[in-house]
Design a protein around this motif. Sequence first.
Motif, PDB file in Angstrom:
ATOM      1  N   LEU A  87      -4.455  -3.319  13.500  1.00 24.37           N
ATOM      2  CA  LEU A  87      -3.650  -4.224  12.675  1.00 24.37           C
ATOM      3  C   LEU A  87      -2.564  -4.923  13.493  1.00 24.37           C
ATOM      4  O   LEU A  87      -2.512  -6.136  13.559  1.00 24.37           O
TER       5      LEU A  87
ATOM      6  N   VAL B  10       0.554  -2.292  -8.492  1.00 28.12           N
ATOM      7  CA  VAL B  10      -0.138  -1.008  -8.401  1.00 28.12           C
ATOM      8  C   VAL B  10      -0.545  -0.638  -9.821  1.00 28.12           C
ATOM      9  O   VAL B  10       0.308  -0.455 -10.692  1.00 28.12           O
ATOM     10  N   ALA B  67      -5.933   1.819  -5.044  1.00 24.69           N
ATOM     11  CA  ALA B  67      -4.701   2.605  -4.999  1.00 24.69           C
ATOM     12  C   ALA B  67      -4.926   4.113  -5.040  1.00 24.69           C
ATOM     13  O   ALA B  67      -4.042   4.883  -4.646  1.00 24.69           O
ATOM     14  N   GLY B  68      -6.093   4.558  -5.473  1.00 28.62           N
ATOM     15  CA  GLY B  68      -6.344   6.006  -5.493  1.00 28.62           C
ATOM     16  C   GLY B  68      -6.466   6.608  -4.113  1.00 28.62           C
ATOM     17  O   GLY B  68      -6.134   7.775  -3.888  1.00 28.62           O
ATOM     18  N   THR B  69      -6.911   5.807  -3.151  1.00 35.46           N
ATOM     19  CA  THR B  69      -7.062   6.296  -1.779  1.00 35.46           C
ATOM     20  C   THR B  69      -6.157   5.569  -0.796  1.00 35.46           C
ATOM     21  O   THR B  69      -5.904   6.077   0.294  1.00 35.46           O
ATOM     22  N   GLY B  70      -5.684   4.370  -1.155  1.00 34.62           N
ATOM     23  CA  GLY B  70      -4.847   3.600  -0.248  1.00 34.62           C
ATOM     24  C   GLY B  70      -5.597   2.588   0.594  1.00 34.62           C
ATOM     25  O   GLY B  70      -5.000   1.910   1.427  1.00 34.62           O
ATOM     26  N   VAL B  71      -6.908   2.450   0.379  1.00 33.53           N
ATOM     27  CA  VAL B  71      -7.686   1.451   1.119  1.00 33.53           C
ATOM     28  C   VAL B  71      -7.178   0.060   0.760  1.00 33.53           C
ATOM     29  O   VAL B  71      -7.052  -0.265  -0.417  1.00 33.53           O
TER      30      VAL B  71
ATOM     31  N   TRP C  43       5.039   2.000   8.365  1.00 28.58           N
ATOM     32  CA  TRP C  43       5.669   0.911   7.629  1.00 28.58           C
ATOM     33  C   TRP C  43       5.202   1.043   6.185  1.00 28.58           C
ATOM     34  O   TRP C  43       4.120   1.555   5.910  1.00 28.58           O
ATOM     35  N   VAL C  45       6.086  -0.224   1.754  1.00 33.92           N
ATOM     36  CA  VAL C  45       6.735  -1.023   0.727  1.00 33.92           C
ATOM     37  C   VAL C  45       6.981  -0.093  -0.450  1.00 33.92           C
ATOM     38  O   VAL C  45       6.112   0.687  -0.819  1.00 33.92           O
ATOM     39  N   LEU C  61       3.744   2.252  -1.193  1.00 34.79           N
ATOM     40  CA  LEU C  61       2.573   2.021  -0.327  1.00 34.79           C
ATOM     41  C   LEU C  61       3.043   2.280   1.086  1.00 34.79           C
ATOM     42  O   LEU C  61       4.030   1.685   1.519  1.00 34.79           O
ATOM     43  N   ALA C  72      -2.820   0.654  12.636  1.00 37.87           N
ATOM     44  CA  ALA C  72      -2.159   1.036  11.393  1.00 37.87           C
ATOM     45  C   ALA C  72      -3.171   1.688  10.472  1.00 37.87           C
ATOM     46  O   ALA C  72      -4.321   1.286  10.418  1.00 37.87           O
ATOM     47  N   VAL C  76      -8.772   9.208   5.196  1.00 38.46           N
ATOM     48  CA  VAL C  76      -8.589   9.823   3.890  1.00 38.46           C
ATOM     49  C   VAL C  76      -9.829  10.648   3.585  1.00 38.46           C
ATOM     50  O   VAL C  76     -10.951  10.167   3.766  1.00 38.46           O
ATOM     51  N   VAL C  86      -8.030   3.601   6.618  1.00 43.35           N
ATOM     52  CA  VAL C  86      -7.399   3.350   5.320  1.00 43.35           C
ATOM     53  C   VAL C  86      -5.952   2.928   5.556  1.00 43.35           C
ATOM     54  O   VAL C  86      -5.178   3.685   6.153  1.00 43.35           O
ATOM     55  N   LEU C  87      -5.569   1.722   5.105  1.00 45.94           N
ATOM     56  CA  LEU C  87      -4.261   1.200   5.469  1.00 45.94           C
ATOM     57  C   LEU C  87      -3.124   2.054   4.899  1.00 45.94           C
ATOM     58  O   LEU C  87      -2.297   2.560   5.652  1.00 45.94           O
ATOM     59  N   PHE C  88      -3.099   2.218   3.581  1.00 41.79           N
ATOM     60  CA  PHE C  88      -1.974   2.936   2.971  1.00 41.79           C
ATOM     61  C   PHE C  88      -2.335   4.406   2.794  1.00 41.79           C
ATOM     62  O   PHE C  88      -2.234   4.947   1.701  1.00 41.79           O
ATOM     63  N   HIS C  89      -2.733   5.061   3.887  1.00 39.10           N
ATOM     64  CA  HIS C  89      -3.235   6.429   3.776  1.00 39.10           C
ATOM     65  C   HIS C  89      -2.093   7.448   3.680  1.00 39.10           C
ATOM     66  O   HIS C  89      -2.355   8.611   3.411  1.00 39.10           O
ATOM     67  N   SER C  92       0.095   5.744  -1.686  1.00 37.01           N
ATOM     68  CA  SER C  92      -0.402   4.637  -2.494  1.00 37.01           C
ATOM     69  C   SER C  92      -0.353   5.136  -3.923  1.00 37.01           C
ATOM     70  O   SER C  92      -1.284   5.758  -4.405  1.00 37.01           O
ATOM     71  N   ASN C  93       0.767   4.907  -4.600  1.00 35.21           N
ATOM     72  CA  ASN C  93       0.914   5.518  -5.916  1.00 35.21           C
ATOM     73  C   ASN C  93       1.923   4.768  -6.789  1.00 35.21           C
ATOM     74  O   ASN C  93       2.702   3.950  -6.309  1.00 35.21           O
ATOM     75  N   ARG C 108      -2.398   8.303  -4.475  1.00 33.91           N
ATOM     76  CA  ARG C 108      -2.454   9.136  -3.275  1.00 33.91           C
ATOM     77  C   ARG C 108      -1.034   9.503  -2.876  1.00 33.91           C
ATOM     78  O   ARG C 108      -0.155   8.642  -2.861  1.00 33.91           O
TER      79      ARG C 108
END
Lengths: 346, 346, 346
Positions: A87, B10, B67-71, C43, C45, C61, C72, C76, C86-89, C92-93, C108
């Motif tokens: 990224l 989200v 959003a469940g996995t963050g992909v 990083w 948000v 996230l 980055a 998962v 997975v970006l937001f591994h 993400s919730n 997640r």
Amino acid sequence: QSSVTLYGIVDMGVMSSNPHDTAAGKTGSTLATTSGALSTSRWGVRGTEDLGGGLKASFNLESEIAAGTGVAGGSVVASGATTTGVLFHRASNVTLEKSDLGSIQLGRMNRLEYDAVIANDAFGAANFGGAVRVAYIGSGAVPGTGDVRTANAVVLKSANLGGLVLAYQHQFGGQAGDNSYWSGDAVSATYTAGKLQGVASWSQNNNAGGTKNDSVRTFGLNYDFGVVKAYVGHIERVVSNDTDKVKSQYVGLKAPVTAKISAFGQYTKVSNAAAATGDYAAVANNDAKVYAVGVTYAFSPRTTGYAMHGTSQNDGTAKVYVSNLAAGAAAGKDQTATVIGIRHSF
Amino acid sequence: QSSVTLYGIVDMGVMSSNPHDTAAGKTGSTLATTSGALSTSRWGVRGTEDLGGGLKASFNLESEIAAGTGVAGGSVVASGATTTGVLFHRASNVTLEKSDLGSIQLGRMNRLEYDAVIANDAFGAANFGGAVRVAYIGSGAVPGTGDVRTANAVVLKSANLGGLVLAYQHQFGGQAGDNSYWSGDAVSATYTAGKLQGVASWSQNNNAGGTKNDSVRTFGLNYDFGVVKAYVGHIERVVSNDTDKVKSQYVGLKAPVTAKISAFGQYTKVSNAAAATGDYAAVANNDAKVYAVGVTYAFSPRTTGYAMHGTSQNDGTAKVYVSNLAAGAAAGKDQTATVIGIRHSF
Amino acid sequence: QSSVTLYGIVDMGVMSSNPHDTAAGKTGSTLATTSGALSTSRWGVRGTEDLGGGLKASFNLESEIAAGTGVAGGSVVASGATTTGVLFHRASNVTLEKSDLGSIQLGRMNRLEYDAVIANDAFGAANFGGAVRVAYIGSGAVPGTGDVRTANAVVLKSANLGGLVLAYQHQFGGQAGDNSYWSGDAVSATYTAGKLQGVASWSQNNNAGGTKNDSVRTFGLNYDFGVVKAYVGHIERVVSNDTDKVKSQYVGLKAPVTAKISAFGQYTKVSNAAAATGDYAAVANNDAKVYAVGVTYAFSPRTTGYAMHGTSQNDGTAKVYVSNLAAGAAAGKDQTATVIGIRHSF
């Protein structure tokens, strides 16, 4: 949080390109959208913190965008392996700076030799026409496609010493018990005096096992005459003990036609270009010439319309191109490209 | 930097879904978290710059989030190839707009026919119940899984002409010497008069070699009666010279029950659905019906709780589903799904 | 948009590491850059919205960064499959919280047992020296490499009940007709009274087909004596009906030497460590000890310089390491690592 800046560029255009056979006439013309012809499309995050006493900490994370499809990120070459889909492959680093002393930066950043070349180029870091696009920068690099940045690296930079800034960069290798494996070193000197700026760099990168190394040396000057800014530069690359060197030499001009319009052009000569195979060693008499011109219109400091046109002429098996965004040049064939576009910075 | 906005959604919920065999009873019920049932979870960056004289530049970069996995990101179909893991696959574009004339946009954006369908759908762009989920939009698309956006494209849009907005979209192909390869064209017309809105679109996309093309035509209306808003629409897709067309026809209603609660429902009939193989051509008598209802509760303009329930009934070998987030429907089998969740916008 | 925060950490250092054979002497020393030795580079948000009446909505996230290369995201593990890139591994919730009642979170997030361990560890969540790096947390996890977070999950957390906070976490599985497949459950209790904090957790995760399950139990305490804060903890993992348990037990200290300097150290004992193959079941007499010390210098609340040193001693075929960033420890061999670096938060 006040010091975080989200920034970027979306640069999209439409390009007509044409790799053609000087003997048999034109073939395979392509009309397509292009991302980043004037400036690579990107997004990033950066920030600076004043620590007091002349000390500052800063960071930068930056990602390329192929804006036509939305692909973000790109490839990184580190420790002999290429990782795709990285990224923040344009920048990922942290810097500690002391105003009267200099700075130390750790992470991923531009190679010193890359910064040295684009500083003295009428096309700068454009993906069109400039010398950096036809220079052999980066370990195992073919022109314009190599990794012009380095990873797992440290840069020591001096404060401004009466116009002179010195920098040293070390790329750590990645083999247990062999710290020279795929490591690299570079130095650069930038001197600014009034309207004159000169930049020189020297770098050497070791391949796996230390059996080969690539050395790149660059030197360039620019002078601002007011009505026009002139650029001249020399780049050479030697692979280990090869007798021939790949050389790129260029002259460029950039003129502010009106307050909003700039025009620029550059001529680059490449000698002994590699045939883009094996270890990218020089091939005698594989010569090429690149001619390119461009014009920009500034709607605002952040938004610019542009048009560029250029051609590359290849001898032997050289396949130097005028733009890495154009339809691919075949060995020994010419390539012509024209692009119009809009660059929006945020 | 003042004009950059970081935004997103989200949307997470829990869904019970059940693909069942009308002859042999229910099988394979699944209870799972879902991302984006009401609105696709996403994050993005956008901004606008006023250039003076009625001229504006803007950009948008947008990424889906599972959003469940963050992909983050998804697939892009361009020039006949599918690229997975594209970060800004929902939007990646730059726009130049003149207030009294119209706009030009370059990059990746929604297909005009997709925007046309969601404008007249009680479920809008929800991943549940709506007609767009069972329409065959996008080259080589199966319902709900096709690329509802286009890449390497340009959109010309008119200014508002007394309620009428016209748009033209061209998707550039990607084969040297053959600019029609995988190219596409679309037009749409949106007319707004008081409480009535109508949208029509026509599009045609060429496959590789120009041997086949897909044409999608849509027409829809919505009218706001105050106590309820009514939607009606027609979508059809023809592959080359096939005699049968895939058709989706739908009616929907959406009512503001209280200031915070909305209720909505839609009935969609699909005729000659493809069996989701080959070139997705229509299969005679492969019919399906989709029923869906939903209710939303607005905690605030940005945060919404919701519940939705629906079922799809498939004849022949059709496998139209009520939600692309539900356990997969088998050919000729029905599918029922219920979801509750929360959507938070930022 | 006012409530959106873009935040992160860039933590880069240089590490010398040395996996060595206690019989034959040291081999394979490595000097390399490291990302995230003190705190994982990242990083993200996040944002919060006040919905009135004690109700709040929030989201998060978050993405890891390998700052040396710019990679980055990460892996998962969900429903028995590993997804890479997975970006937001890290997070993400979305969360809905009622001040006097508690909260519900979907998506997640950290496993409860992971949060329980790092709360009572002198090294916290550092990628160096701490107990969490040698604990077997996460389904099918090997020490330090397992997925310490969970996906497709829901967390119910109580309000603060006189110092006590209770939490329950459910990870949804992903097989149609079998909701127990790869599902998991965890509970934790955190009690704070003045300078004392205690955290206990219990979790159980089912493998495919429900033929095996892993149970992790943790208990830890920390007490702030003022001149020093003391930590003690116990972690054990049992795979199905195995008679041996993997156990980690540790004691740590952290002292504020001056207003800007902190020093910390920890000793961890691992019993019956798995050989990192098969189902990661305990292996009798595979014992290990980890010693680590560190010091931090706070340039500012956001910018910290640090140095850490540690060693792991392995018996049998154990290969417990002192840092997952160091050159890999071989089975039964020791590992020593020293790192200096800078951590910059934004």
